[in-house]
Design an enzyme around this catalytic site. Structure first.
Site, PDB file in Angstrom:
ATOM      1  N   HIS A   1      52.530 -38.017  40.827  1.00 42.26           N
ATOM      2  CA  HIS A   1      52.077 -36.665  41.163  1.00 42.26           C
ATOM      3  C   HIS A   1      51.131 -36.710  42.376  1.00 42.26           C
ATOM      4  O   HIS A   1      51.325 -36.005  43.367  1.00 42.26           O
ATOM      5  CB  HIS A   1      51.380 -36.062  39.933  1.00 42.26           C
ATOM      6  N   GLU A   2      50.115 -37.583  42.279  1.00 40.09           N
ATOM      7  CA  GLU A   2      49.144 -37.684  43.380  1.00 40.09           C
ATOM      8  C   GLU A   2      49.797 -38.221  44.650  1.00 40.09           C
ATOM      9  O   GLU A   2      49.486 -37.762  45.745  1.00 40.09           O
ATOM     10  CB  GLU A   2      47.961 -38.574  42.986  1.00 40.09           C
TER      11      GLU A   2
ATOM     12  N   HIS B   1      51.623 -35.505  46.572  1.00 38.50           N
ATOM     13  CA  HIS B   1      50.704 -34.738  47.428  1.00 38.50           C
ATOM     14  C   HIS B   1      50.365 -35.544  48.689  1.00 38.50           C
ATOM     15  O   HIS B   1      50.474 -35.052  49.803  1.00 38.50           O
ATOM     16  CB  HIS B   1      49.353 -34.498  46.731  1.00 38.50           C
TER      17      HIS B   1
ATOM     18  N   ASP C   1      46.379 -27.282  41.438  1.00 37.23           N
ATOM     19  CA  ASP C   1      47.421 -27.106  42.449  1.00 37.23           C
ATOM     20  C   ASP C   1      47.871 -25.659  42.604  1.00 37.23           C
ATOM     21  O   ASP C   1      48.041 -25.174  43.717  1.00 37.23           O
ATOM     22  CB  ASP C   1      48.620 -27.983  42.108  1.00 37.23           C
TER      23      ASP C   1
HETATM   24 ZN   LIG Z   1      48.080 -32.060  41.944  1.00 34.95          ZN
END
Ligand SMILES: [Zn+2]
Length: 391
Positions: free
Chosen positions: A66-67, A70, A185
């Site tokens: 997930h990170e 980004h 987010d």
């Molecule tokens: Zn996030």
């Protein structure tokens, strides 16, 4: 406190100590929860705990993905990523230069914010899809309940359960993250969307207010549904939204202030040869916590009461301030107060020395100088607003 575990595409990945506690908590919850959300009935216990730990580890891998989603997208847009830190529930990707974040085109920020939750939703769908196509049900093997009823299952039979758990958690994580609660987010997506129409400042303020509103609604729903964990989470989200709002206000104010306008110029210094015993006496007389350390008039470090306190009282006479001082963290007189604030944060110090072009000390700026400046600017701003309203 955090330590580095890996580097992916030049981005250092850190995990914080709190994260380790959360790891144990998750593993424990998976071990005591019954099918299909845990491995409570798996025998022998060693298999149960191995499965619980493995599931937790894999879940945190998906948090990392997930990170990374980004971060990798942000760096492909030219924003340099300083590091990723996994902590508590989730992570943060630190963009090296806060200006980069601010100058990002809103539609790029929107994509960056969506990339994280989207990666979890994709992982979730893929994992549940695997179970469905391989075992005929998203829960895995359809008659697994029978083995559970017998109380005995084997390690490999639990792989579908693990896939189900990871898939479900990823879907939850993905959907939860797109709730419009800033700084989550979804809140960032909202801000990016608002920033297309309004200024960045207005967009952030509106996103913070909407985020607070949403967390209150979430809290009310959770309390009505007796979901205490969710209510606590909602409270946590409310606090982080309002903290983020305050932080944003502070940085916007600090950006408009020049270091030389608020720095202290009558700076007291101590010579490198001063003993710690004398230094403590000096501190009591002057009542400031920290001082630049000089050698022949040149600043070579900064010493604070805390640095001196680490040395045993009886031994202080044998040490000089030079022995315990910290490196000089400096800014230029023309820098913004925000730069000073960022330097303090990055080096975890309470004061920075102001050096001119030739490296000569011209002033000192402390965290309390910044706080006073924020307070004053803010109260005068509020004042001028009310004055205008009264006309
Ligand atoms: Zn996030």
């Amino acid at each position: 406190m955090s330590f580095k575990i890996a580097t992916v595409k030049g981005i250092p990945i850190h995990i914080s100590v709190t994260f380790l506690l959360v790891f144990l908590l998750f593993a424990f919850i998976f071990a005591i929860t019954g099918w299909p959300f845990g491995f409570r009935y798996v025998e022998p216990p060693i298999a149960r705990y191995t499965l619980a730990c493995l599931t937790t580890a894999l879940f945190f891998v998906t948090l990392l993905i997930h990170e990374l989603a980004h971060s990798l997208l942000a760096s492909s847009y030219g924003a340099k990523i300083q590091s990723i830190t996994l902590f508590f529930f989730g992570g943060i990707s630190a963009i090296e230069n806060p200006e980069d974040e601010k100058n990002l085109d809103p539609s790029k920020e929107l994509n960056i914010s969506l990339a994280g939750p989207l990666s979890n939703i994709i992982i979730g769908i893929v994992l549940l899809g695997i179970n469905y196509f391989v075992y005929g049900s998203i829960l895995g093997v359809a008659d697994v309940t029978n083995w559970v009823a017998e109380g005995i299952t084997v390690f490999t039979y639990n792989i579908p359960t693990m896939i189900f758990l990871l898939g479900t958690l990823n879907l939850l994580l993905g959907f939860f993250n797109i709730l419009p609660i800033y700084p989550m987010d979804g809140g960032r997506v909202l801000r990016a969307w608002l920033a297309k129409r309004h200024s960045y400042e207005e967009a952030t303020n509106t996103a913070v207010s909407i985020g607070k509103g949403f967390s209150i609604i979430l809290a009310i729903i959770s309390i009505l549904a007796f979901q205490w964990w969710l209510a606590i989470l909602a409270l946590f989200l409310y606090i982080s939204a309002s903290e983020e709002g305050k932080m944003f206000k502070a940085t916007t104010i600090l950006e408009d202030i020049i270091v030389k306008d608020i720095m202290s110029t009558d700076v007291l210094t101590v010579d490198e040869s001063l003993s710690l015993t004398d230094f403590i006496t000096f501190v009591f007389q002057k009542k400031h916590p920290g001082y630049p350390v000089t050698k022949n008039g040149i600043v070579i470090g900064v010493v604070t009461v805390d640095d001196a306190r680490f040395v045993n009282e009886a031994e202080r006479y044998a040490f000089t301030v030079k022995d315990v001082m910290k490196e000089v963290v400096s800014v230029k007189p023309e820098d913004t107060a925000l730069e000073a604030f960022n330097q303090m944060g990055q080096h975890a110090v309470g004061r920075v020395v102001v050096l001119d072009e030739e490296g000569k000390m011209v002033g000192l700026i402390s965290r309390s100088d910044l706080m006073t400046a924020i307070y004053l600017k803010d109260s005068f701003k509020e004042k001028s607003k009310t004055d205008m309203n009264s006309f």
